[in-house]
Design a protein around this motif. Structure first.
Motif, PDB file in Angstrom:
ATOM      1  N   GLN B  32       1.662  44.630  47.326  1.00 30.95           N
ATOM      2  CA  GLN B  32       1.466  45.906  48.443  1.00 30.95           C
ATOM      3  C   GLN B  32       2.320  46.126  49.644  1.00 30.95           C
ATOM      4  O   GLN B  32       2.074  47.237  50.274  1.00 30.95           O
ATOM      5  CB  GLN B  32      -0.103  46.035  48.562  1.00 30.95           C
ATOM      6  CG  GLN B  32      -1.501  45.970  47.376  1.00 30.95           C
ATOM      7  CD  GLN B  32      -2.379  45.827  47.769  1.00 30.95           C
ATOM      8  OE1 GLN B  32      -2.690  44.420  48.919  1.00 30.95           O
ATOM      9  NE2 GLN B  32      -3.824  45.955  47.037  1.00 30.95           N
ATOM     10  N   ASN B  35       4.853  48.411  49.231  1.00 32.11           N
ATOM     11  CA  ASN B  35       4.846  49.677  48.575  1.00 32.11           C
ATOM     12  C   ASN B  35       3.555  49.751  49.988  1.00 32.11           C
ATOM     13  O   ASN B  35       3.048  50.839  49.664  1.00 32.11           O
ATOM     14  CB  ASN B  35       4.115  50.086  47.288  1.00 32.11           C
ATOM     15  CG  ASN B  35       4.620  50.136  46.453  1.00 32.11           C
ATOM     16  OD1 ASN B  35       5.468  50.445  46.746  1.00 32.11           O
ATOM     17  ND2 ASN B  35       3.960  49.602  45.030  1.00 32.11           N
ATOM     18  N   GLU B  36       3.970  50.005  50.727  1.00 26.52           N
ATOM     19  CA  GLU B  36       3.343  50.333  52.320  1.00 26.52           C
ATOM     20  C   GLU B  36       4.274  51.279  52.321  1.00 26.52           C
ATOM     21  O   GLU B  36       4.559  52.344  52.635  1.00 26.52           O
ATOM     22  CB  GLU B  36       3.984  49.641  53.831  1.00 26.52           C
ATOM     23  CG  GLU B  36       3.596  48.320  53.904  1.00 26.52           C
ATOM     24  CD  GLU B  36       4.087  46.992  55.105  1.00 26.52           C
ATOM     25  OE1 GLU B  36       3.380  46.234  55.741  1.00 26.52           O
ATOM     26  OE2 GLU B  36       4.917  48.083  55.715  1.00 26.52           O
ATOM     27  N   GLY B  37       3.009  52.452  53.380  1.00 25.46           N
ATOM     28  CA  GLY B  37       3.794  53.833  53.805  1.00 25.46           C
ATOM     29  C   GLY B  37       2.326  54.557  53.521  1.00 25.46           C
ATOM     30  O   GLY B  37       1.880  55.629  53.362  1.00 25.46           O
ATOM     31  N   THR B  38       1.233  53.943  53.024  1.00 22.45           N
ATOM     32  CA  THR B  38      -0.495  54.305  52.874  1.00 22.45           C
ATOM     33  C   THR B  38      -0.874  54.568  54.556  1.00 22.45           C
ATOM     34  O   THR B  38      -2.176  55.260  54.494  1.00 22.45           O
ATOM     35  CB  THR B  38      -0.863  53.493  52.544  1.00 22.45           C
ATOM     36  OG1 THR B  38      -1.017  52.059  52.841  1.00 22.45           O
ATOM     37  CG2 THR B  38      -0.225  53.237  51.109  1.00 22.45           C
ATOM     38  N   LYS B  40      -1.414  56.564  55.744  1.00 20.87           N
ATOM     39  CA  LYS B  40      -1.754  58.474  56.774  1.00 20.87           C
ATOM     40  C   LYS B  40      -1.447  59.155  57.146  1.00 20.87           C
ATOM     41  O   LYS B  40      -2.533  58.859  58.203  1.00 20.87           O
ATOM     42  CB  LYS B  40      -2.446  58.538  55.135  1.00 20.87           C
ATOM     43  CG  LYS B  40      -2.391  58.833  53.593  1.00 20.87           C
ATOM     44  CD  LYS B  40      -3.514  58.466  52.980  1.00 20.87           C
ATOM     45  CE  LYS B  40      -3.714  57.628  51.695  1.00 20.87           C
ATOM     46  NZ  LYS B  40      -4.837  58.459  50.874  1.00 20.87           N
ATOM     47  N   ASP B  62      10.581  53.693  56.609  1.00 21.33           N
ATOM     48  CA  ASP B  62      10.160  52.576  55.548  1.00 21.33           C
ATOM     49  C   ASP B  62      11.018  51.789  54.391  1.00 21.33           C
ATOM     50  O   ASP B  62      11.882  52.104  54.210  1.00 21.33           O
ATOM     51  CB  ASP B  62       9.559  53.801  53.990  1.00 21.33           C
ATOM     52  CG  ASP B  62       8.398  52.475  53.449  1.00 21.33           C
ATOM     53  OD1 ASP B  62       8.041  51.285  53.147  1.00 21.33           O
ATOM     54  OD2 ASP B  62       7.331  52.647  52.684  1.00 21.33           O
ATOM     55  N   LEU B 148       8.289  52.636  44.806  1.00 26.63           N
ATOM     56  CA  LEU B 148       7.256  53.122  45.318  1.00 26.63           C
ATOM     57  C   LEU B 148       6.254  54.099  44.243  1.00 26.63           C
ATOM     58  O   LEU B 148       5.950  55.070  44.643  1.00 26.63           O
ATOM     59  CB  LEU B 148       8.142  54.406  45.848  1.00 26.63           C
ATOM     60  CG  LEU B 148       8.753  53.693  47.579  1.00 26.63           C
ATOM     61  CD1 LEU B 148       9.240  54.427  48.135  1.00 26.63           C
ATOM     62  CD2 LEU B 148       7.588  52.916  48.059  1.00 26.63           C
ATOM     63  N   ASN B 151       2.529  54.419  44.267  1.00 25.74           N
ATOM     64  CA  ASN B 151       2.076  54.837  46.088  1.00 25.74           C
ATOM     65  C   ASN B 151       1.390  55.975  46.204  1.00 25.74           C
ATOM     66  O   ASN B 151       2.285  56.961  45.743  1.00 25.74           O
ATOM     67  CB  ASN B 151       3.491  54.730  46.814  1.00 25.74           C
ATOM     68  CG  ASN B 151       2.698  54.501  48.654  1.00 25.74           C
ATOM     69  OD1 ASN B 151       2.002  55.879  49.046  1.00 25.74           O
ATOM     70  ND2 ASN B 151       3.027  54.118  49.058  1.00 25.74           N
ATOM     71  N   GLU B 152       0.080  56.414  46.260  1.00 19.55           N
ATOM     72  CA  GLU B 152      -0.634  57.233  46.191  1.00 19.55           C
ATOM     73  C   GLU B 152      -0.164  58.643  47.133  1.00 19.55           C
ATOM     74  O   GLU B 152       0.304  59.961  46.601  1.00 19.55           O
ATOM     75  CB  GLU B 152      -2.045  57.167  45.609  1.00 19.55           C
ATOM     76  CG  GLU B 152      -2.465  56.799  44.730  1.00 19.55           C
ATOM     77  CD  GLU B 152      -4.056  56.340  44.636  1.00 19.55           C
ATOM     78  OE1 GLU B 152      -4.278  56.849  45.176  1.00 19.55           O
ATOM     79  OE2 GLU B 152      -4.156  56.197  43.638  1.00 19.55           O
ATOM     80  N   TYR B 154       2.767  58.513  48.585  1.00 18.03           N
ATOM     81  CA  TYR B 154       4.108  59.325  49.007  1.00 18.03           C
ATOM     82  C   TYR B 154       3.965  60.240  47.128  1.00 18.03           C
ATOM     83  O   TYR B 154       5.208  61.035  47.162  1.00 18.03           O
ATOM     84  CB  TYR B 154       5.412  58.042  48.360  1.00 18.03           C
ATOM     85  CG  TYR B 154       5.922  57.796  49.831  1.00 18.03           C
ATOM     86  CD1 TYR B 154       5.880  58.295  50.641  1.00 18.03           C
ATOM     87  CD2 TYR B 154       6.001  55.979  49.997  1.00 18.03           C
ATOM     88  CE1 TYR B 154       6.254  57.528  52.056  1.00 18.03           C
ATOM     89  CE2 TYR B 154       6.556  55.311  50.933  1.00 18.03           C
ATOM     90  CZ  TYR B 154       6.371  56.146  52.008  1.00 18.03           C
ATOM     91  OH  TYR B 154       6.495  55.586  53.264  1.00 18.03           O
TER      92      TYR B 154
END
Lengths: 237, 341
Positions: B32, B35-38, B40, B62, B148, B151-152, B154
């Protein structure tokens, strides 16, 4: 009268559409390379191969072999295919050709400067120029033209502890060659060109004890020598 | 005898199960964090280009794009420094030191090629280089896409912006789309060019005259709207080229040995240190270097021949260089780190 005129106009449109199509479009033939790999005249195998260097037998295990072929033409007619050969025998489509008699096949080992400037992530993953093929040199934003990797027992101690790596690229290393070959292309019939690749010839006049490694940039003279050797690797049967 | 021997089989199984759960749970946490970047944004823009830019902005900032998730593009290209770094050699993954100074980034659509040696003919291709570099991010772009893939945010943005999953094409195109928004054209010098006669004071005007004069010849290389002619030169600032011989590594031409691209001067006030190796710390030292004519290097450009400047002129020249700073560009929210919003 109006209906008659409309029909006439429709017929004219149809007829003009037909004229736009090339007359010989349906009659071109597909050209395939049928590639057979050899090592010193023998079928390429997974077993150790022996290279004679300055009278000494060097045992070698070929690990990775890849090579781009492009710039195909029959006489002066170009075919736009690009092929990435690996060590497996196989057939590769290289383009379409009009019927006729041809006497010469030309091709390039590597990629010309235009293809070499391609952006690898724009191609589908199975395409020869795709980034996924592992032939793109990111640091130079260019392609390796061929890779020959092996492990060898140069000193004859029974251990394959000598790495051999030839990664050849950059525009200056592109080599073109041609073969005299009478080819009669019949309308619509596939053309098969039998190409033999003898990887042994890559090692022609190379002293593996001192000329075993080049990524082109770190040893341009050796890379040039290997690129020149590549010209002798191919033969049309 | 080992103490485990005395435990009942049932209790041993219980301990084994507990251990497995702990391992699985720690692996999942690690995934997790990669896969930061959430974080939003509240609103996803409607138009496709803005979606592409937004995706690129998130990717640019990122850290999951580096092998140990410690370095992003923005780690070496920081907005406050004109998208350059404030150290000579930036640190890559596992704190590995790079070999060249991070170039400032602005108005990139004007640039015909990128990097100090011009290795990348397009910005899209340039994106691959720091990703792949063993001293920078050291993560192949195929692995970035794989990392990634779960990652939903992205994936959703990639589908909206490019009608395809987040793959190398989308990564390179979206980061490029974001970098193309690095427009620096609101400096006081720009305002002066646009007709604001009060934008520059007397000292800065004197500095501008000196900069463009035949006496100093700064503009022979630092010309055009980005203050570079994109040529490759040696300016005699460095004597040791053992680690880096410049453009020759690409061309193999002896005439390209120890040559580097003339950098843009936009926002140079905040993008110190200077030169390809970051060896000159201040604008004052840069001017002194050029005034001295540089060191005797065989490849040194014949345009670097030295000049004499009074203290007043030197101060004026530096003041002029500072008018190339675009404060709006350095603080513009749309270019900032979206993970900190």
């Amino acid at each position: 009268m109006k209906i008659l005129l409309s029909l006439l106009a429709f017929a004219l449109v149809l007829s003009s559409c037909r004229k736009d199509e090339p007359d010989d479009y349906a009659t071109t033939s597909k050209v395939y390379l049928n590639v057979v790999h050899k090592f010193n005249g023998n079928p390429l195998s997974d077993n150790d191969t022996v290279v004679d260097i300055n009278g000494h037998s060097v045992f070698m295990n070929l690990v990775d072999l890849k090579m781009y072929l492009s710039g195909f033409s029959f006489d002066n007619t170009s075919l736009d295919g690009v092929v990435l050969l690996d060590a497996n025998n196989g057939q590769y489509y290289i383009g379409d050709i009009k019927p006729g008699d041809y006497s010469k096949i030309s091709l390039g080992i590597g990629l010309d400067s235009v293809l070499n400037a391609s952006d690898p992530v724009t191609f589908e993953s199975a395409h020869p120029l795709s980034y996924n093929q592992g032939m793109y040199w990111v640091w130079a934003t260019k392609y390796r033209f061929f890779k020959v990797e092996a492990t060898a027992d140069v000193d004859g101690n029974g251990v394959f502890d000598d790495g051999i790596v030839y990664h050849i690229g950059t525009n200056d290393m592109y080599r073109q060659t041609e073969f005299t070959k009478a080819i009669s292309v019949e309308s619509g019939e596939d053309v098969i060109i039998n190409l033999e690749v003898d990887w042994f010839k890559f090692f022609n006049n190379l002293d593996l004890s001192s000329e075993s490694n080049t990524h082109t940039v770190n040893d341009v003279p050796l890379a040039t020598k290997v690129a020149d050797n590549a010209l002798g690797v191919l033969s049309i049967q | 005898m080992h103490w485990v021997y005395y435990l009942s089989n049932r209790f041993r199984l219980f301990l084994l199960g507990l251990l497995s759960i702990t391992i699985i749970s720690s692996c999942s946490e690690e995934h997790q964090s990669e896969n930061e970047g959430t974080s939003k944004p509240n609103v996803i823009p409607e138009d496709v280009h803005s979606q592409q830019v937004l995706l690129g902005r998130y990717l640019f900032y990122d850290k999951a794009l580096s092998i140990d998730s410690t370095v992003s593009c923005a780690s070496c290209h920081q907005q406050q420094f004109g998208f350059a770094d404030n150290v000579a050699m930036s640190l890559g993954h596992h704190r590995k030191k790079g070999t060249r100074n991070a170039l400032a980034l602005s108005n990139l659509k004007e640039h015909p090629y990128f990097l100090w040696d011009g290795a990348a003919s397009g910005l899209e291709k340039q994106v691959l280089i720091p990703l792949n570099d063993s001293l920078e991010m050291n993560l192949d772009i195929l692995d970035v896409a794989k990392r990634l893939s779960g990652n939903e945010f992205y994936q959703d943005l990639a589908e909206r912006a490019y009608q395809r999953p987040l793959d190398p094409f989308v990564i390179t195109r979206s980061i490029t789309a974001f970098e193309h928004t690095f427009l620096s054209n609101q400096s006081r010098y720009d305002n002066y060019l646009n007709g604001d006669n009060n934008a520059l004071n007397e000292e800065e005007l004197l500095g501008m005259d000196l900069f463009f004069s035949d006496r100093l010849k700064c503009a022979e290389c630092h010309s055009g709207s980005s203050f570079t002619d994109y040529s490759f030169q040696n300016n005699g600032a460095v004597t040791n080229y053992e680690r880096d011989s410049g453009r020759i590594r690409l061309t193999f031409k002896e005439s390209d040995r120890n040559l580097y691209k003339v950098p843009s001067l936009r926002n140079c006030e905040v993008s110190a240190p200077y030169m390809h190796d970051g060896s000159i710390a201040t604008l004052e030292a840069v001017v002194e270097h050029y005034a001295s004519g540089g060191q005797l290097i065989p490849q040194k450009s014949n345009k670097i021949s030295g000049f004499e400047l009074s203290l007043k002129e030197k101060s004026a020249l530096i003041s002029f260089l500072r008018t190339l700073t675009d404060d709006e560009f350095l603080t513009k929210e749309e270019l900032s780190d979206p993970f900190e919003e």
